[in-house]
Design a protein around this motif. Sequence first.
Motif, PDB file in Angstrom:
ATOM      1  N   SER A  61       0.827  -1.207   0.000  1.00 53.54           N
ATOM      2  CA  SER A  61       0.000   0.000   0.000  1.00 53.54           C
ATOM      3  C   SER A  61       0.866   1.263   0.000  1.00 53.54           C
ATOM      4  O   SER A  61       0.462   2.287  -0.531  1.00 53.54           O
ATOM      5  N   THR A 229      -0.399  -3.320  -7.107  1.00 57.47           N
ATOM      6  CA  THR A 229      -0.146  -3.219  -5.666  1.00 57.47           C
ATOM      7  C   THR A 229      -1.440  -3.008  -4.894  1.00 57.47           C
ATOM      8  O   THR A 229      -1.573  -3.502  -3.772  1.00 57.47           O
ATOM      9  N   THR A 230      -2.414  -2.306  -5.493  1.00 59.55           N
ATOM     10  CA  THR A 230      -3.710  -2.157  -4.823  1.00 59.55           C
ATOM     11  C   THR A 230      -4.334  -3.527  -4.624  1.00 59.55           C
ATOM     12  O   THR A 230      -4.788  -3.870  -3.530  1.00 59.55           O
ATOM     13  N   SER A 233      -2.336  -5.609  -2.047  1.00 60.73           N
ATOM     14  CA  SER A 233      -2.581  -5.111  -0.699  1.00 60.73           C
ATOM     15  C   SER A 233      -3.891  -5.654  -0.135  1.00 60.73           C
ATOM     16  O   SER A 233      -3.942  -6.151   0.995  1.00 60.73           O
ATOM     17  N   VAL A 234      -4.958  -5.591  -0.944  1.00 62.03           N
ATOM     18  CA  VAL A 234      -6.251  -6.089  -0.487  1.00 62.03           C
ATOM     19  C   VAL A 234      -6.204  -7.610  -0.293  1.00 62.03           C
ATOM     20  O   VAL A 234      -6.698  -8.142   0.701  1.00 62.03           O
ATOM     21  N   LEU A 235      -5.541  -8.310  -1.232  1.00 64.92           N
ATOM     22  CA  LEU A 235      -5.413  -9.774  -1.127  1.00 64.92           C
ATOM     23  C   LEU A 235      -4.668 -10.180   0.133  1.00 64.92           C
ATOM     24  O   LEU A 235      -5.068 -11.095   0.850  1.00 64.92           O
ATOM     25  N   ALA A 237      -4.282  -8.471   2.892  1.00 58.85           N
ATOM     26  CA  ALA A 237      -5.082  -8.171   4.088  1.00 58.85           C
ATOM     27  C   ALA A 237      -6.172  -9.220   4.254  1.00 58.85           C
ATOM     28  O   ALA A 237      -6.407  -9.737   5.344  1.00 58.85           O
ATOM     29  N   GLY A 238      -6.840  -9.554   3.138  1.00 57.79           N
ATOM     30  CA  GLY A 238      -7.963 -10.470   3.208  1.00 57.79           C
ATOM     31  C   GLY A 238      -7.557 -11.898   3.494  1.00 57.79           C
ATOM     32  O   GLY A 238      -8.194 -12.586   4.283  1.00 57.79           O
ATOM     33  N   ARG A 239      -6.497 -12.372   2.855  1.00 57.93           N
ATOM     34  CA  ARG A 239      -6.132 -13.777   3.014  1.00 57.93           C
ATOM     35  C   ARG A 239      -5.183 -14.016   4.175  1.00 57.93           C
ATOM     36  O   ARG A 239      -5.254 -15.027   4.854  1.00 57.93           O
ATOM     37  N   GLN A 241      -4.061 -11.447   6.585  1.00 55.79           N
ATOM     38  CA  GLN A 241      -4.112 -10.481   7.686  1.00 55.79           C
ATOM     39  C   GLN A 241      -2.726  -9.977   8.071  1.00 55.79           C
ATOM     40  O   GLN A 241      -2.355  -9.946   9.230  1.00 55.79           O
ATOM     41  N   VAL A 243      -1.384  -6.989   6.671  1.00 57.58           N
ATOM     42  CA  VAL A 243      -1.185  -5.575   6.370  1.00 57.58           C
ATOM     43  C   VAL A 243      -1.244  -4.783   7.680  1.00 57.58           C
ATOM     44  O   VAL A 243      -2.236  -4.851   8.394  1.00 57.58           O
TER      45      VAL A 243
ATOM     46  N   PRO B 227     -11.247  -8.702   7.504  1.00 59.26           N
ATOM     47  CA  PRO B 227      -9.984  -8.510   6.773  1.00 59.26           C
ATOM     48  C   PRO B 227     -10.156  -7.824   5.415  1.00 59.26           C
ATOM     49  O   PRO B 227      -9.319  -7.013   5.037  1.00 59.26           O
ATOM     50  N   TRP B 228     -11.236  -8.137   4.702  1.00 60.05           N
ATOM     51  CA  TRP B 228     -11.370  -7.567   3.360  1.00 60.05           C
ATOM     52  C   TRP B 228     -11.690  -6.076   3.441  1.00 60.05           C
ATOM     53  O   TRP B 228     -11.134  -5.268   2.688  1.00 60.05           O
ATOM     54  N   GLY B 231      -8.593  -4.292   4.355  1.00 60.60           N
ATOM     55  CA  GLY B 231      -7.706  -4.145   3.201  1.00 60.60           C
ATOM     56  C   GLY B 231      -8.136  -2.994   2.313  1.00 60.60           C
ATOM     57  O   GLY B 231      -7.325  -2.179   1.895  1.00 60.60           O
ATOM     58  N   VAL B 235      -5.980   0.463   1.703  1.00 60.65           N
ATOM     59  CA  VAL B 235      -5.503   0.838   0.373  1.00 60.65           C
ATOM     60  C   VAL B 235      -6.142   2.162  -0.074  1.00 60.65           C
ATOM     61  O   VAL B 235      -5.516   2.960  -0.773  1.00 60.65           O
ATOM     62  N   ALA B 238      -4.139   4.891   1.303  1.00 58.34           N
ATOM     63  CA  ALA B 238      -2.905   5.031   0.535  1.00 58.34           C
ATOM     64  C   ALA B 238      -3.150   5.820  -0.748  1.00 58.34           C
ATOM     65  O   ALA B 238      -2.435   6.768  -1.050  1.00 58.34           O
TER      66      ALA B 238
END
Lengths: 309, 252
Positions: A61, A229-230, A233-235, A237-239, A241, A243, B227-228, B231, B235, B238
Amino acid sequence: MALDIYLPIAEVSVNGPLLVALGAGVGFISGLFGIGGGFLMTPILVFLGIPPAVAVASLASHVAASSTSSVISYTRARAVDFRMGGVLASGGVVGSILGVEVFRWIRLIGQADLVVSLSYLIFLGVIGGLMLSESLTTIIRSRRGDAQPQIRDRRPPLLYGLPFKVKFPKSRMYISVIPPIALGVFVGMLSAIMGVGGGFILVPAMIYLLRMPANVVVGTSLFQIIITTTLTSVLQAGRNQTVDIVLATLLLIGGVIGAQLGAKASSRFRAEELRAILALIVLAVGLRMGLGLFLTPTEPFILMTGSGG
Amino acid sequence: MMVQPPPVPPTVSAALTTTEVRVTSGFQGARIVLYGAVFDPSHRPSDVVVIVRGPEQPIRIAHKVRVAGLWINSRPVVFRGAPGFYKAASTRPLDQIAGFGVLRRLGAGIDHLAINAPAEQRVETRYGVKDVVVNRLGADYLDWRQAVVRLKAKMGLYEEDDHGVVFVDQNLFKADITLPTDAPIGRYQAQILLFQNGQPVSQRVRELDVKKVGLQRTLYLFAHFHPWTYGLVSVSIALAAGWAASVAFRRS
């Protein structure tokens, strides 16, 4: 000291101003050379004691932020080939999903250290070396006043012989989409494994392989980096944890400002001089990361934090 | 003739100055003091041992091996039963207080921690003897175990202090417990043991919570339970910051 900040996800304490300064320094380099700067930041964060998995994920991020900051300047000042960026990014999306899975498996068998060190050594070493010799040759030629060699064949069969040709008006090209998509997949995988945006590979690849005009290369590579990278970053965080929003915020405060200053400073240097400096930085980081593979470790055992990393 | 009163059993009692360590943004580790007293009318020589254990964490550890000139990690080995934090403090060196068997049974002292690598063990019949526990790591097993302890000690997470329990008055003792910044979050247990003649004669258990509070806790829970969304939020911050910076610089 009150300036130390405890990171909620990384679960370590770091010096706040130091991280902001680091973010600014790497952001400056990012804006100056049109790269994400992840290849520099990941090793530094790991060196500071942040678990690698958290460093890689939080960095995504930061890279997205500083790339956004400089891509807007590039859009105004020079040019971004959004169509080419989109094609590259579509490959990048596939690549980073693949890369995250591959990296999970590598971590499971405990070889993350080896793969990361080797990738840094090989890719940064090769690209840094090639870039350095190319830019030095150009600098020496122009100092001597020799004529630059004739520009190579503008129609290599790799780009023009393959099917699915698409027009890229901004780059003044009409080429097959297969090479840019393949490049995107490759860079996406590397970025998931090495914790980088991939700009240091994308920029030279776009110049030498895709033969894109130099003026759109930097902006376009930044544009594709933002998209991948966006997503990363989300992946992450989601998969996973992994981030750390506090870490990411500290880095990006400095990062976005540094990126602006870097983008402004870039017009003061000649392109080949910039490439020579970047090549030296890339080479140094690659060699430093690879060094650990050859030196006898002082501690023969290594603890792997959490699920490894 | 006077009736001899029945002997009063010796007892130990203790309390922690803090039972809750709050991990905030400025968390720099914590220092907790344990105070206790020994009640023994017959004043027999007593030793006190304090064992503090943090929440259990499995440990993955690898050995560096040289392959074709490169140093790489071996297959990682998982150790179970390892506390995330361990400190044994005593009035004298543990081996002077009690025998090997007693210490081993109580898990008193780093050498007596009940950690093992179950995945590396299997039970088989050898030389006609049934149920022999065989370890795949073989003779190197002790090296691995020692490495776990050594690396944890280096991080300030495992410690053995031969003179960590000090008698400040005749029956009143004190022990310092220092938690490093890396100390794991969770419930800790302090076991206070009174030894006489090499045997534990009385014990107390006190609990200590190390927990994230305030913003730390909110962010941690957000990251783990949504988590999603977390995220997407991180972002968005950012991207917004990047955009804001470029707008700010355009004006200036």
